[in-house]
Design an enzyme around this catalytic site. Structure first.
Site, mmCIF file in Angstrom:
data_model
loop_
_atom_site.group_PDB
_atom_site.id
_atom_site.type_symbol
_atom_site.label_atom_id
_atom_site.label_comp_id
_atom_site.label_asym_id
_atom_site.label_seq_id
_atom_site.Cartn_x
_atom_site.Cartn_y
_atom_site.Cartn_z
ATOM 1 N N ILE A 1 63.483 -12.653 16.789
ATOM 2 C CA ILE A 1 64.518 -12.440 15.780
ATOM 3 C C ILE A 1 65.879 -12.945 16.263
ATOM 4 C CG2 ILE A 1 65.108 -10.108 16.599
ATOM 5 C CD1 ILE A 1 65.374 -9.288 13.636
ATOM 6 N N LYS A 2 66.046 -13.056 17.570
ATOM 7 C CA LYS A 2 67.343 -13.461 18.122
ATOM 8 C C LYS A 2 67.691 -14.916 17.811
ATOM 9 C CE LYS A 2 68.314 -9.495 20.104
ATOM 10 N NZ LYS A 2 69.442 -8.653 19.680
ATOM 11 N N ASP A 3 66.704 -15.708 17.387
ATOM 12 C CA ASP A 3 67.033 -17.075 16.963
ATOM 13 C C ASP A 3 68.099 -17.062 15.881
ATOM 14 O OD1 ASP A 3 65.093 -17.892 18.692
ATOM 15 O OD2 ASP A 3 63.807 -18.830 17.185
ATOM 16 N N GLY B 1 71.478 -16.426 17.545
ATOM 17 C CA GLY B 1 71.850 -17.550 18.397
ATOM 18 C C GLY B 1 72.466 -18.668 17.583
ATOM 19 N N ALA C 1 67.218 -17.632 22.523
ATOM 20 C CA ALA C 1 67.741 -18.183 21.263
ATOM 21 C C ALA C 1 68.932 -19.095 21.533
ATOM 22 C CB ALA C 1 68.141 -17.050 20.330
#
Length: 465
Positions: free
Chosen positions: A48-50, A53, A84
C-alpha cells in the site's frame, strides 16, 4: 496520479499504482459479517505504501523541493515506505538514502539495495529522541547533506493519497455500503486519510484500529493516555509515539493483537484463501475477525492486505523461525528435546552421508544456512563435518571438493544423553564442540549455541506472560 485505463498497456510501472482488487473472505469465520480484503499487495512495489511514495515525491516536486539540481532524498522507514520510495526514485532518477531499524527482514533490505537505494542500518531498541532512533538519525543525515527529508510521519501528502485514491476506490468497489474499516497505524496516513474520506462519503462507517501488542496506540484510543511502549515483531505498524499526521478522533474500536495471533492469522489466510500476506496484514485481519465475530447483526467490513508475504518467507513463513520465537506449540518433554529446534524425528535436521562429496556438504550448508552437518549412516551419527573441515580440505587443492565427506569429517564426537542438564553443555561449547544428542542409540539432533539462547529467551517470554 491518473488511474490507468482498464485495458491496454501501462505507460510505466508508476501508472500501475492503485486500483487494486477487492476480494471477499469466505474461508474464515467472520461471524454474521461480510469481510472484504483490499489487495494492496498487488501494487507494483508489493504494498500500500506505493501510493504514498508516489504522492509524497510528486508533492515535493510541485513545491520545488525535488527536481532540477535537487536529486537526493532521505527517509526513515521501518517497513514498505522505503520500498515505495525506492521504486519511485529509481523511475525518476533520484538518489535515495534510507535509515532502517535493524528488525527489518532481509528480503526487504535486498529489495531496497537492488532498486539502488543507500541503506543505513540503526538500532530498533531505542526510543524517539535518542540519536540512533531511526527518525532522528534520518533527520540528522538530511541536515548534514542538504537533502530533502521526506518525513512520512509529518508529510500531509501521505494521508492525502488515501483520502483521494484509496478511499474512493473502496467505496466504489463496495457500492458505497461499508459499516467498518479496519486499519493499522505506521505513520498514520492510511487511517487518517480513509477516515477523512469516509466521514464525508459514508458517514456511518466505523473506523477500527488494529495495533500490535507493545504499541501505545490502542491504549491511547481506549484511555486517552500514552503508555510505555514495548516491543513487537510485526513490521510496519505500531508506534511508540503519536505521529503528527495521525488523526484518531474517528476511531470507535481498538484491538491489541499479540505477535503470535498476527502471524498465525496471516499463515491461516495463505493456507485457506491462497493469499500471501505480510505480518501487518495478519494484525489487521486478526482485528477484523475479532470485530466481525463480536457483532450481533450483519455488517460489511473491510480491511487491507497491506503488503505481500514474499518479503517474510525467511521469518513468519519459516517454521523454524516460528519455533525459535516460541510460536510453535510443542509438547514439553523436560529434556534436551525442548532445546533442539531441528529434530531428526521430524526430518528437520540437514545431514549428509559419508559417501556424499564435500561439494554436496558445502551446498547444503549454504542452502540451509548452517555451519555444520551430522554425517549419518544407517540412521546413526558416524561423524560431523563443518566449515573448517571443508576449508582445510580444499584450501590447497580445490579438486578435493569432489572427495567423499568421510575423507574430511571428524569422528571425534561428543554425544550426550537427551536427559543431560543444559548447564553441562556449556563446557562443550567452550571447547568448540557441537553436542550430538541421543536417546539410547537414536539420534535426536544437534544443540547449537543459538538453540540454547532461543530456548532461554522463550523461557523469559513465558515468565513475562
Amino acid at each position: 496520479m491518473t488511474p490507468m485505463p482498464s485495458a491496454g498497456a501501462a505507460e510505466n510501472v508508476l501508472s500501475l499504482i492503485g486500483n487494486t482488487p477487492m476480494v471477499k473472505v469466505t474461508q474464515l469465520d467472520t461471524g454474521p459479517c461480510e469481510l472484504f480484503l483490499k489487495l494492496e499487495n498487488q501494487n507494483p512495489g508489493g504494498s500500500i505504501k506505493d501510493r504514498i511514495g508516489l504522492s509524497m515525491i510528486a508533492a515535493a516536486e510541485r513545491a520545488g523541493l525535488l527536481g532540477g539540481d535537487r536529486r537526493h532524498l532521505i527517509e526513515a522507514t521501518a517497513g514498505n515506505t522505503g520500498l515505495a520510495l525506492a521504486l519511485v526514485a529509481a523511475q525518476k532518477g533520484y538518489r535515495l538514502t534510507l535509515v532502517i531499524p535493524d528488525k527489518m527482514s532481509q528480503e526487504k533490505i535486498f529489495h531496497l539495495k537492488a532498486l539502488g537505494a543507500d541503506v543505513v542500518m540503526t538500532r530498533s531498541d531505542v526510543e524517539k529522541g535518542h540519536p540512533s532512533y531511526y527518525q532522528d538519525l534520518a533527520a540528522s543525515i538530511a541536515r548534514e547533506e542538504g537533502a530533502f527529508y521526506v518525513n512520512q510521519f509529518e508529510n500531509p501528502a501521505n494521508p492525502l493519497a488515501h483520502e483521494t485514491m484509496t478511499g474512493p476506490e473502496i467505496a466504489a468497489q463496495l457500492g458505497g455500503k461499508l459499516d467498518a474499516m479496519v486499519c493499522g497505524v505506521g505513520s498514520g496516513g492510511t487511517l487518517t486519510g480513509l477516515s477523512r474520506y469516509f466521514e464525508k462519503a459514508i458517514p456511518g462507517c466505523e473506523m477500527v484500529l488494529a495495533d500490535p501488542e507493545g504499541s501505545v496506540l490502542a491504549g491511547y484510543v481506549r484511555t486517552g493516555h500514552l503508555g510505555k511502549a514495548g516491543s513487537w515483531l510485526v513490521e510496519g505498524i505500531g508506534e511508540d509515539f503519536l505521529p503528527s499526521i495521525l488523526d484518531l478522533s474517528r476511531v470507535k474500536h481498538a484491538y491489541t493483537i499479540p505477535d503470535r495471533e498476527s502471524l498465525e492469522t496471516a499463515r491461516a489466510l495463505l493456507s485457506s484463501a491462497g493469499i500471501l500476506a505480510g505480518s501487518s496484514s495478519g494484525t489487521l485481519l486478526a482485528a477484523a475477525l475479532r470485530y466481525c465475530r463480536e457483532q450481533s447483526s450483519p455488517k460489511r467490513v473491510c480491511t487491507l492486505v497491506c503488503d505481500s508475504g514474499n518479503k517474510y518467507l525467511s521469518k513468519m513463513y519459516n517454521d523454524f523461525w516460528m519455533a525459535d520465537q516460541g510460536f510453535t506449540d510443542r509438547r514439553p518433554t523436560g529434556d534436551l528435546r525442548d532445546v533442539i529446534t531441528r529434530r531428526h524425528a521430524e526430518r528437520a535436521v540437514v545431514t549428509v552421508q559419508p559417501t556424499d562429496t564435500l561439494l554436496v556438504a558445502y551446498a547444503r550448508m549454504k542452502l540451509y544456512d548452517v555451519s555444520q552437518l551430522p554425517v549419518l549412516q544407517d540412521g546413526k551419527v558416524v561423524g560431523l563435518v563443518d566449515e573448517s573441515d571443508l576449508l582445510l580440505a580444499a584450501v590447497d587443492d580445490v579438486a578435493r571438493f569432489r572427495d567423499p565427506v568421510a575423507s574430511a569429517m571428524t569422528t571425534r564426537l561428543r554425544t550426550v544423553d537427551v536427559r543431560t542438564p543444559v548447564r553441562d553443555l556449556l563446557p562443550m561449547f567452550d571447547a568448540g564442540l557441537v553436542p550430538i544428542v541421543t536417546d539410547g542409540d537414536e539420534f535426536v539432533g544437534l544443540v547449537t549455541r543459538i538453540d540454547l539462547l532461543n530456548h532461554l529467551r522463550r523461557r523469559v517470554k513465558l515468565h513475562e506472560v
